[in-house]
Scaffold this active site. Structure first.
Site, PDB file in Angstrom:
ATOM      1  N   ALA A  69       0.841  -1.201   0.000  1.00  0.00           N
ATOM      2  CA  ALA A  69       0.000   0.000   0.000  1.00  0.00           C
ATOM      3  C   ALA A  69       0.876   1.251   0.000  1.00  0.00           C
ATOM      4  O   ALA A  69       1.957   1.266   0.587  1.00  0.00           O
ATOM      5  CB  ALA A  69      -0.927   0.014   1.215  1.00  0.00           C
ATOM      6  N   VAL A  70       0.368   2.255  -0.673  1.00  0.00           N
ATOM      7  CA  VAL A  70       1.064   3.542  -0.744  1.00  0.00           C
ATOM      8  C   VAL A  70       0.076   4.630  -0.338  1.00  0.00           C
ATOM      9  O   VAL A  70      -1.081   4.642  -0.799  1.00  0.00           O
ATOM     10  CB  VAL A  70       1.606   3.797  -2.183  1.00  0.00           C
ATOM     11  CG1 VAL A  70       2.225   5.179  -2.303  1.00  0.00           C
ATOM     12  CG2 VAL A  70       2.625   2.723  -2.553  1.00  0.00           C
ATOM     13  N   GLU A 102      -2.324 -12.480  -3.937  1.00  0.00           N
ATOM     14  CA  GLU A 102      -3.737 -12.446  -4.324  1.00  0.00           C
ATOM     15  C   GLU A 102      -4.147 -10.989  -4.456  1.00  0.00           C
ATOM     16  O   GLU A 102      -3.724 -10.170  -3.652  1.00  0.00           O
ATOM     17  CB  GLU A 102      -4.610 -13.042  -3.212  1.00  0.00           C
ATOM     18  CG  GLU A 102      -4.670 -14.540  -3.206  1.00  0.00           C
ATOM     19  CD  GLU A 102      -4.913 -15.039  -1.799  1.00  0.00           C
ATOM     20  OE1 GLU A 102      -4.564 -16.204  -1.544  1.00  0.00           O
ATOM     21  OE2 GLU A 102      -5.422 -14.269  -0.970  1.00  0.00           O
ATOM     22  N   ASN A 107      -8.984  -4.550  -9.079  1.00  0.00           N
ATOM     23  CA  ASN A 107      -7.854  -3.659  -8.779  1.00  0.00           C
ATOM     24  C   ASN A 107      -6.881  -3.618  -9.959  1.00  0.00           C
ATOM     25  O   ASN A 107      -5.762  -4.127  -9.927  1.00  0.00           O
ATOM     26  CB  ASN A 107      -7.151  -4.141  -7.499  1.00  0.00           C
ATOM     27  CG  ASN A 107      -6.246  -3.076  -6.908  1.00  0.00           C
ATOM     28  OD1 ASN A 107      -5.936  -2.089  -7.574  1.00  0.00           O
ATOM     29  ND2 ASN A 107      -5.819  -3.283  -5.675  1.00  0.00           N
ATOM     30  N   TYR A 114       1.735  -5.496 -11.043  1.00  0.00           N
ATOM     31  CA  TYR A 114       2.305  -6.840 -10.846  1.00  0.00           C
ATOM     32  C   TYR A 114       2.697  -7.468 -12.192  1.00  0.00           C
ATOM     33  O   TYR A 114       3.756  -8.087 -12.308  1.00  0.00           O
ATOM     34  CB  TYR A 114       1.319  -7.742 -10.097  1.00  0.00           C
ATOM     35  CG  TYR A 114       1.044  -7.299  -8.671  1.00  0.00           C
ATOM     36  CD1 TYR A 114       2.095  -6.979  -7.815  1.00  0.00           C
ATOM     37  CD2 TYR A 114      -0.252  -7.203  -8.179  1.00  0.00           C
ATOM     38  CE1 TYR A 114       1.854  -6.566  -6.508  1.00  0.00           C
ATOM     39  CE2 TYR A 114      -0.498  -6.790  -6.875  1.00  0.00           C
ATOM     40  CZ  TYR A 114       0.560  -6.474  -6.047  1.00  0.00           C
ATOM     41  OH  TYR A 114       0.320  -6.070  -4.760  1.00  0.00           O
TER      42      TYR A 114
END
Ligand SMILES: CC(C)(COP(=O)(O)OP(=O)(O)OC[C@H]1O[C@@H](n2cnc3c(N)ncnc32)[C@H](O)[C@@H]1OP(=O)(O)O)[C@@H](O)C(=O)NCCC(=O)NCCS
Length: 146
Positions: A69-70, A102, A107, A114
């Site tokens: 997370a950012v 996962e 998203n 990824y």
């Protein structure tokens, strides 16, 4: 700068997570992971401010990304890319062969990120994640490091 952090940084991870604009992983999950063996986290400091993190587990020659997370204020500046790059490099040094994760099917930004690192879809978990309207599928992704 990227720091290799322990449970002492859990409050910073929770704060970034809740400011990332995604579905928050949640205090309970973060605390749960920090009490398990083989977990680790890298914290990205942007001009000394906590900007993003990656939490993972490494067991034998496999690793799993548990969360990434950012903080909203630092997004789209390459923070996630730098964290992933660092994490994968460290996996290589530790003879990790495969990395798994996962991600919610909706998203697309994370899936694109990824995929750009070579992660490939290896399976679908039907109705795995709760949403405000019901459930959505999760994608299982993997990449082979060594
Ligand atoms: C997904 C997330 C971690 C990306 O962090 P970030 O630091 O903004 O990402 P980066 O700046 O490093 O961008 C890397 C790549 O991700 C993709 N990406 C990230 N944000 C994007 C956006 N808003 N729109 C389109 N692509 C995006 C792009 O492929 C981008 O590469 P590019 O700039 O060369 O096109 C961040 O948006 C976030 O914290 N989201 C909420 C939590 C989450 O969904 N985590 C993933 C759980 S598995």
């Amino acid at each position: 700068m990227i720091l290799d952090v322990t449970e002492e940084y859990v409050d910073q991870l929770i704060s970034i997570d809740s400011s990332s604009g995604g579905y928050p992983w949640g205090t309970r999950n973060i605390n749960k992971v920090c009490n398990q063996k083989n977990w680790g986290a890298y914290l990205f400091l942007f001009e000394n401010l906590p900007a993003g993190f990656i939490v993972f587990q490494r067991i034998l020659d496999e690793a799993s990304i548990l969360h990434l997370a950012v903080h909203k204020g630092f997004q789209q500046r390459g923070v996630a890319k730098k964290l992933l790059h660092y994490f994968i490099e460290e996996c290589g040094k530790r003879s990790i062969a495969s990395v798994f994760l996962e991600v919610r099917e909706s998203n697309l930004n994370a899936i694109k990120l990824y995929a750009s690192f070579g992660f490939q879809e290896i399976g679908i978990r039907r109705n795995y994640y709760p949403t405000s309207e019901g459930f959505e599928n999760g994608l299982d992704m993997a990449m082979y490091v060594n």
